[in-house]
Write an enzyme that holds these catalytic residues in place. Sequence first.
Site, PDB file in Angstrom:
ATOM      1  N   CYS A  48      -8.934   1.209   4.984  1.00  0.00           N
ATOM      2  CA  CYS A  48      -9.600   1.671   3.768  1.00  0.00           C
ATOM      3  C   CYS A  48     -11.058   1.968   4.085  1.00  0.00           C
ATOM      4  O   CYS A  48     -11.693   1.276   4.870  1.00  0.00           O
ATOM      5  CB  CYS A  48      -9.464   0.658   2.638  1.00  0.00           C
ATOM      6  SG  CYS A  48     -10.727  -0.616   2.610  1.00  0.00           S
ATOM      7  N   GLU A  49     -11.562   3.033   3.467  1.00  0.00           N
ATOM      8  CA  GLU A  49     -12.911   3.467   3.810  1.00  0.00           C
ATOM      9  C   GLU A  49     -13.982   2.613   3.139  1.00  0.00           C
ATOM     10  O   GLU A  49     -15.146   2.705   3.477  1.00  0.00           O
ATOM     11  CB  GLU A  49     -13.118   4.944   3.465  1.00  0.00           C
ATOM     12  CG  GLU A  49     -13.113   5.265   1.998  1.00  0.00           C
ATOM     13  CD  GLU A  49     -13.260   6.765   1.750  1.00  0.00           C
ATOM     14  OE1 GLU A  49     -13.038   7.550   2.680  1.00  0.00           O
ATOM     15  OE2 GLU A  49     -13.606   7.121   0.610  1.00  0.00           O
ATOM     16  N   HIS A  50     -13.600   1.774   2.201  1.00  0.00           N
ATOM     17  CA  HIS A  50     -14.601   0.950   1.520  1.00  0.00           C
ATOM     18  C   HIS A  50     -14.892  -0.344   2.265  1.00  0.00           C
ATOM     19  O   HIS A  50     -16.011  -0.842   2.231  1.00  0.00           O
ATOM     20  CB  HIS A  50     -14.137   0.621   0.098  1.00  0.00           C
ATOM     21  CG  HIS A  50     -13.904   1.847  -0.725  1.00  0.00           C
ATOM     22  ND1 HIS A  50     -12.766   2.060  -1.457  1.00  0.00           N
ATOM     23  CD2 HIS A  50     -14.674   2.949  -0.881  1.00  0.00           C
ATOM     24  CE1 HIS A  50     -12.842   3.243  -2.046  1.00  0.00           C
ATOM     25  NE2 HIS A  50     -13.977   3.804  -1.706  1.00  0.00           N
ATOM     26  N   HIS A  51     -13.877  -0.901   2.920  1.00  0.00           N
ATOM     27  CA  HIS A  51     -14.055  -2.195   3.602  1.00  0.00           C
ATOM     28  C   HIS A  51     -13.662  -2.135   5.076  1.00  0.00           C
ATOM     29  O   HIS A  51     -13.821  -3.119   5.783  1.00  0.00           O
ATOM     30  CB  HIS A  51     -13.208  -3.270   2.904  1.00  0.00           C
ATOM     31  CG  HIS A  51     -13.464  -3.371   1.430  1.00  0.00           C
ATOM     32  ND1 HIS A  51     -12.711  -2.691   0.502  1.00  0.00           N
ATOM     33  CD2 HIS A  51     -14.415  -4.044   0.745  1.00  0.00           C
ATOM     34  CE1 HIS A  51     -13.180  -2.947  -0.711  1.00  0.00           C
ATOM     35  NE2 HIS A  51     -14.205  -3.760  -0.596  1.00  0.00           N
ATOM     36  N   GLN A  66      -5.961   5.553  -0.333  1.00  0.00           N
ATOM     37  CA  GLN A  66      -4.537   5.894  -0.388  1.00  0.00           C
ATOM     38  C   GLN A  66      -4.288   7.183  -1.187  1.00  0.00           C
ATOM     39  O   GLN A  66      -3.419   7.980  -0.834  1.00  0.00           O
ATOM     40  CB  GLN A  66      -3.762   4.713  -0.998  1.00  0.00           C
ATOM     41  CG  GLN A  66      -2.250   4.914  -0.933  1.00  0.00           C
ATOM     42  CD  GLN A  66      -1.485   3.748  -1.526  1.00  0.00           C
ATOM     43  OE1 GLN A  66      -1.931   2.605  -1.444  1.00  0.00           O
ATOM     44  NE2 GLN A  66      -0.343   4.034  -2.134  1.00  0.00           N
ATOM     45  N   HIS A 100      -2.853  -3.537   0.421  1.00  0.00           N
ATOM     46  CA  HIS A 100      -4.235  -3.409   0.905  1.00  0.00           C
ATOM     47  C   HIS A 100      -4.815  -4.778   1.217  1.00  0.00           C
ATOM     48  O   HIS A 100      -4.921  -5.625   0.331  1.00  0.00           O
ATOM     49  CB  HIS A 100      -5.091  -2.719  -0.158  1.00  0.00           C
ATOM     50  CG  HIS A 100      -4.726  -1.283  -0.372  1.00  0.00           C
ATOM     51  ND1 HIS A 100      -5.557  -0.247  -0.031  1.00  0.00           N
ATOM     52  CD2 HIS A 100      -3.586  -0.711  -0.862  1.00  0.00           C
ATOM     53  CE1 HIS A 100      -4.965   0.906  -0.317  1.00  0.00           C
ATOM     54  NE2 HIS A 100      -3.764   0.655  -0.820  1.00  0.00           N
ATOM     55  N   CYS A 131      -7.788  -5.470   1.774  1.00  0.00           N
ATOM     56  CA  CYS A 131      -9.049  -5.711   1.057  1.00  0.00           C
ATOM     57  C   CYS A 131      -8.791  -6.319  -0.323  1.00  0.00           C
ATOM     58  O   CYS A 131      -9.651  -6.980  -0.879  1.00  0.00           O
ATOM     59  CB  CYS A 131      -9.908  -4.448   0.977  1.00  0.00           C
ATOM     60  SG  CYS A 131      -9.213  -3.116   0.006  1.00  0.00           S
TER      61      CYS A 131
HETATM   62 ZN   LIG Z   1     -10.879  -1.589   0.525  1.00  0.00          ZN
END
Ligand SMILES: [Zn+2]
Length: 197
Positions: free
Chosen positions: A89-92, A130, A158, A160
């Site tokens: 995931c690009e956030h975490h 996703q 996920h 995260c």
């Molecule tokens: Zn994430």
Amino acid sequence: MLYLHPIYKKMRDNYNKDLAKNIKSILTEIGETPEREGLMKTPERVAKSMSFLTKGYKEDPAKILNKAIFAEDYSQMVLVKDIELYSLCEHHMLPFFGKCHIAYIPNGHIVGLSKIPRIVDVFSRRLQVQERLTDEIRDCLQESLNPKGVAVVIEAQHLCMQMRGVQKQHSSTTTSAFSGIFLNDDKTRSEFMNLIR
Ligand SMILES: [Zn+2]
């Protein structure tokens, strides 16, 4: 093993070295001692693993598909189910993983079946969300193959969400993307949904 020209190998190794240096700083920042035995080679290993998990940036999925498109009269649904999927995931930058189901209805051309999981890999091995991953796979197939329609469903968990934050350990996320006949015809879409159930 893929042959890699020495110049590119050197570029890759240098890239890994910079990455490894930064991983080493992270180890110090989180309170570790990068010099202790168990961590000695960790920066290098993480750098290599990170390069592998993001190698999709260097690959062109349309090119992979275009090399394996054949004229064919088959006009029923082509479905590839349960394609394993691993992404970050690009956030975490934590993994999300699960299964991808892809169908298309040919319009005079088909694509070599092994190329479908290949393009899932190319788009997955980038930092993703996703939702965008699902759309990108659909768009790539629609644009390269020009079929009567494409359907993509991804079911994923996920880390995260599971390891941090809300800690909902058994939740899974489903996303879908449709084009053409899958969008306009309820019967075709339900047939696909029934087949992947
Ligand atoms: Zn994430």
